[in-house]
Design a protein around this motif. Structure first.
Motif, PDB file in Angstrom:
ATOM      1  N   PHE A  66       0.742  -1.207   0.034  1.00 51.46           N
ATOM      2  CA  PHE A  66       0.206  -0.032  -0.217  1.00 51.46           C
ATOM      3  C   PHE A  66       0.829   1.172  -0.024  1.00 51.46           C
ATOM      4  O   PHE A  66       0.566   2.315  -0.716  1.00 51.46           O
ATOM      5  CB  PHE A  66      -0.974  -0.023   1.195  1.00 51.46           C
ATOM      6  CG  PHE A  66      -1.860   1.311   1.017  1.00 51.46           C
ATOM      7  CD1 PHE A  66      -3.070   0.914   0.671  1.00 51.46           C
ATOM      8  CD2 PHE A  66      -1.561   2.386   1.862  1.00 51.46           C
ATOM      9  CE1 PHE A  66      -4.108   2.024   0.704  1.00 51.46           C
ATOM     10  CE2 PHE A  66      -2.342   3.505   1.625  1.00 51.46           C
ATOM     11  CZ  PHE A  66      -3.753   3.321   1.117  1.00 51.46           C
ATOM     12  N   TYR A  67       1.878   1.194   0.971  1.00 48.21           N
ATOM     13  CA  TYR A  67       2.785   2.247   0.936  1.00 48.21           C
ATOM     14  C   TYR A  67       3.465   2.657  -0.603  1.00 48.21           C
ATOM     15  O   TYR A  67       3.596   3.993  -0.959  1.00 48.21           O
ATOM     16  CB  TYR A  67       3.775   2.157   1.892  1.00 48.21           C
ATOM     17  CG  TYR A  67       3.372   1.954   3.235  1.00 48.21           C
ATOM     18  CD1 TYR A  67       2.123   2.641   3.890  1.00 48.21           C
ATOM     19  CD2 TYR A  67       3.985   1.063   4.210  1.00 48.21           C
ATOM     20  CE1 TYR A  67       1.703   2.269   5.090  1.00 48.21           C
ATOM     21  CE2 TYR A  67       3.350   0.711   5.321  1.00 48.21           C
ATOM     22  CZ  TYR A  67       2.335   1.426   6.014  1.00 48.21           C
ATOM     23  OH  TYR A  67       1.914   1.120   7.109  1.00 48.21           O
ATOM     24  N   CYS A  68       3.939   1.800  -1.072  1.00 49.66           N
ATOM     25  CA  CYS A  68       4.733   2.052  -2.308  1.00 49.66           C
ATOM     26  C   CYS A  68       3.683   2.462  -3.487  1.00 49.66           C
ATOM     27  O   CYS A  68       3.808   3.195  -4.373  1.00 49.66           O
ATOM     28  CB  CYS A  68       5.388   0.444  -2.854  1.00 49.66           C
ATOM     29  SG  CYS A  68       6.602   0.058  -1.850  1.00 49.66           S
ATOM     30  N   LEU A  69       2.349   1.679  -3.603  1.00 51.94           N
ATOM     31  CA  LEU A  69       1.561   2.130  -4.445  1.00 51.94           C
ATOM     32  C   LEU A  69       0.804   3.701  -4.218  1.00 51.94           C
ATOM     33  O   LEU A  69       0.481   4.290  -5.285  1.00 51.94           O
ATOM     34  CB  LEU A  69       0.084   1.175  -4.189  1.00 51.94           C
ATOM     35  CG  LEU A  69      -0.954   1.107  -5.637  1.00 51.94           C
ATOM     36  CD1 LEU A  69      -0.218   0.801  -6.756  1.00 51.94           C
ATOM     37  CD2 LEU A  69      -1.852  -0.088  -4.947  1.00 51.94           C
ATOM     38  N   SER A  70       0.834   3.947  -3.156  1.00 55.44           N
ATOM     39  CA  SER A  70       0.408   5.389  -2.536  1.00 55.44           C
ATOM     40  C   SER A  70       1.134   6.262  -3.249  1.00 55.44           C
ATOM     41  O   SER A  70       0.686   7.372  -3.900  1.00 55.44           O
ATOM     42  CB  SER A  70       0.065   5.620  -1.188  1.00 55.44           C
ATOM     43  OG  SER A  70       1.273   5.736  -0.388  1.00 55.44           O
ATOM     44  N   LEU A  71       2.544   6.078  -3.288  1.00 53.77           N
ATOM     45  CA  LEU A  71       3.462   7.035  -4.010  1.00 53.77           C
ATOM     46  C   LEU A  71       3.259   7.213  -5.582  1.00 53.77           C
ATOM     47  O   LEU A  71       2.889   8.223  -5.896  1.00 53.77           O
ATOM     48  CB  LEU A  71       4.830   6.489  -3.648  1.00 53.77           C
ATOM     49  CG  LEU A  71       5.471   7.104  -2.195  1.00 53.77           C
ATOM     50  CD1 LEU A  71       6.927   6.081  -2.097  1.00 53.77           C
ATOM     51  CD2 LEU A  71       5.789   8.529  -2.090  1.00 53.77           C
ATOM     52  N   TRP A  72       2.956   6.208  -6.282  1.00 56.12           N
ATOM     53  CA  TRP A  72       2.582   6.142  -7.415  1.00 56.12           C
ATOM     54  C   TRP A  72       1.397   6.837  -7.865  1.00 56.12           C
ATOM     55  O   TRP A  72       1.180   7.196  -8.967  1.00 56.12           O
ATOM     56  CB  TRP A  72       2.914   4.840  -8.427  1.00 56.12           C
ATOM     57  CG  TRP A  72       4.038   4.264  -8.180  1.00 56.12           C
ATOM     58  CD1 TRP A  72       4.729   3.258  -7.167  1.00 56.12           C
ATOM     59  CD2 TRP A  72       5.048   4.636  -8.980  1.00 56.12           C
ATOM     60  NE1 TRP A  72       6.153   3.371  -7.612  1.00 56.12           N
ATOM     61  CE2 TRP A  72       6.379   4.034  -8.779  1.00 56.12           C
ATOM     62  CE3 TRP A  72       4.970   5.398 -10.132  1.00 56.12           C
ATOM     63  CZ2 TRP A  72       7.488   4.030  -9.549  1.00 56.12           C
ATOM     64  CZ3 TRP A  72       6.345   5.820 -10.781  1.00 56.12           C
ATOM     65  CH2 TRP A  72       7.638   5.167 -10.575  1.00 56.12           C
ATOM     66  N   SER A  96       0.849  11.126  -0.408  1.00 55.36           N
ATOM     67  CA  SER A  96       0.852   9.914  -0.148  1.00 55.36           C
ATOM     68  C   SER A  96       0.834   9.638   1.359  1.00 55.36           C
ATOM     69  O   SER A  96       0.240   8.594   1.868  1.00 55.36           O
ATOM     70  CB  SER A  96       2.344   9.543  -0.696  1.00 55.36           C
ATOM     71  OG  SER A  96       2.556   8.147  -0.084  1.00 55.36           O
ATOM     72  N   GLY A  97       1.367  10.382   2.233  1.00 52.29           N
ATOM     73  CA  GLY A  97       1.370  10.367   3.428  1.00 52.29           C
ATOM     74  C   GLY A  97      -0.212  10.534   4.170  1.00 52.29           C
ATOM     75  O   GLY A  97      -0.261   9.803   5.160  1.00 52.29           O
ATOM     76  N   GLY A  98      -0.934  11.347   3.601  1.00 50.45           N
ATOM     77  CA  GLY A  98      -2.382  11.336   3.754  1.00 50.45           C
ATOM     78  C   GLY A  98      -2.929  10.263   3.668  1.00 50.45           C
ATOM     79  O   GLY A  98      -3.965   9.774   4.422  1.00 50.45           O
ATOM     80  N   ALA A  99      -2.804   9.524   2.469  1.00 55.83           N
ATOM     81  CA  ALA A  99      -3.471   8.420   2.195  1.00 55.83           C
ATOM     82  C   ALA A  99      -2.995   7.129   3.255  1.00 55.83           C
ATOM     83  O   ALA A  99      -3.734   6.365   3.267  1.00 55.83           O
ATOM     84  CB  ALA A  99      -3.027   7.896   0.585  1.00 55.83           C
ATOM     85  N   ILE A 100      -1.647   7.099   3.448  1.00 54.87           N
ATOM     86  CA  ILE A 100      -1.271   6.138   4.596  1.00 54.87           C
ATOM     87  C   ILE A 100      -1.856   6.355   5.845  1.00 54.87           C
ATOM     88  O   ILE A 100      -2.162   5.628   6.602  1.00 54.87           O
ATOM     89  CB  ILE A 100       0.319   6.101   4.390  1.00 54.87           C
ATOM     90  CG1 ILE A 100       0.757   5.647   3.163  1.00 54.87           C
ATOM     91  CG2 ILE A 100       0.667   5.444   5.743  1.00 54.87           C
ATOM     92  CD1 ILE A 100       2.164   5.909   3.177  1.00 54.87           C
ATOM     93  N   VAL A 101      -2.107   7.745   6.380  1.00 51.51           N
ATOM     94  CA  VAL A 101      -2.859   8.015   7.618  1.00 51.51           C
ATOM     95  C   VAL A 101      -3.942   7.455   7.472  1.00 51.51           C
ATOM     96  O   VAL A 101      -4.603   6.731   8.306  1.00 51.51           O
ATOM     97  CB  VAL A 101      -2.536   9.449   7.978  1.00 51.51           C
ATOM     98  CG1 VAL A 101      -3.579   9.656   9.069  1.00 51.51           C
ATOM     99  CG2 VAL A 101      -1.155   9.945   8.096  1.00 51.51           C
ATOM    100  N   LEU A 102      -4.735   7.618   6.703  1.00 52.03           N
ATOM    101  CA  LEU A 102      -6.084   7.167   6.131  1.00 52.03           C
ATOM    102  C   LEU A 102      -6.220   5.646   6.389  1.00 52.03           C
ATOM    103  O   LEU A 102      -7.018   5.147   6.950  1.00 52.03           O
ATOM    104  CB  LEU A 102      -7.042   7.680   4.818  1.00 52.03           C
ATOM    105  CG  LEU A 102      -7.327   8.829   5.064  1.00 52.03           C
ATOM    106  CD1 LEU A 102      -7.675   9.478   3.593  1.00 52.03           C
ATOM    107  CD2 LEU A 102      -8.390   9.146   6.094  1.00 52.03           C
ATOM    108  N   GLU A 103      -5.376   5.189   5.758  1.00 51.62           N
ATOM    109  CA  GLU A 103      -5.347   3.828   5.531  1.00 51.62           C
ATOM    110  C   GLU A 103      -5.095   2.931   6.835  1.00 51.62           C
ATOM    111  O   GLU A 103      -5.798   1.854   7.528  1.00 51.62           O
ATOM    112  CB  GLU A 103      -3.966   3.140   4.600  1.00 51.62           C
ATOM    113  CG  GLU A 103      -3.983   1.804   4.798  1.00 51.62           C
ATOM    114  CD  GLU A 103      -5.210   1.028   4.051  1.00 51.62           C
ATOM    115  OE1 GLU A 103      -5.382  -0.487   4.120  1.00 51.62           O
ATOM    116  OE2 GLU A 103      -6.110   1.484   3.627  1.00 51.62           O
ATOM    117  N   ARG A 104      -4.158   3.530   7.846  1.00 55.38           N
ATOM    118  CA  ARG A 104      -3.874   2.920   9.059  1.00 55.38           C
ATOM    119  C   ARG A 104      -4.963   3.240  10.026  1.00 55.38           C
ATOM    120  O   ARG A 104      -5.248   2.451  10.961  1.00 55.38           O
ATOM    121  CB  ARG A 104      -2.483   3.834   9.837  1.00 55.38           C
ATOM    122  CG  ARG A 104      -1.400   3.387   9.125  1.00 55.38           C
ATOM    123  CD  ARG A 104      -0.119   3.807   9.685  1.00 55.38           C
ATOM    124  NE  ARG A 104       0.975   3.479   9.247  1.00 55.38           N
ATOM    125  CZ  ARG A 104       2.315   3.408   9.920  1.00 55.38           C
ATOM    126  NH1 ARG A 104       2.382   4.321  10.877  1.00 55.38           N
ATOM    127  NH2 ARG A 104       3.437   2.942   9.188  1.00 55.38           N
TER     128      ARG A 104
END
Length: 140
Positions: A66-72, A96-104
């Motif tokens: 998920f982390y790599c894909l959010s960057l792309w 990307s960081g915002g998407a990762i926070v939402l995922e967590r």
């Protein structure tokens, strides 16, 4: 009579101010796209088949993380909003960081099962039956 500015001149001279609602919408859209590609089957199992087709190569590993894909997924949005390379790079990491926070925040918590501890520190975990041990001693 004033001359109409060209599209290139409009892009170069634009002022970039991102309202907070635009930032929120961009992060939500990036999270949604990343989550769809990473974890959902999609209509007619389209994205599940895409992940299966990608296999275990570069694209398969990208879809598994998920982390790599959010960057792309954040890259084109960041390039659109960033007026300079530095600004685009900062937007890229922020989206990307915002998407990762939402995922967590939305991902289900993993279930951890703990085995109850039986015995103390001097307990032997494995021991063969005494009859087999006696038979082996007698054979030697």
């Amino acid at each position: 009579m004033t001359a109409q500015p060209t599209l290139l001149a409009m892009i170069i001279n634009r002022k970039t101010t991102m309202p907070p609602i635009t930032l929120i919408i961009a992060v939500l859209a990036i999270w949604r796209l990343t989550h769809l590609l990473h974890a959902e089957d999609g209509p007619w199992d389209l994205f599940a088949r895409l992940r299966q087709w990608a296999g275990s190569g570069f694209w398969g590993q990208l879809l598994d993380c998920f982390y790599c894909l959010s960057l792309w997924c954040a890259l084109p949005v960041a390039l659109y909003y960033g007026a300079t390379w530095i600004e685009a790079g900062l937007y890229w990491l922020a989206f990307s960081g915002g998407a990762i926070v939402l995922e967590r925040l939305t991902a289900p918590k993993p279930v951890v099962y703990e085995m109850p501890f039986q015995g103390g520190p001097d307990v032997m975990l494995r021991q063969e039956p005494s009859t087999e041990r006696d038979e082996r001693r007698a054979a030697n």
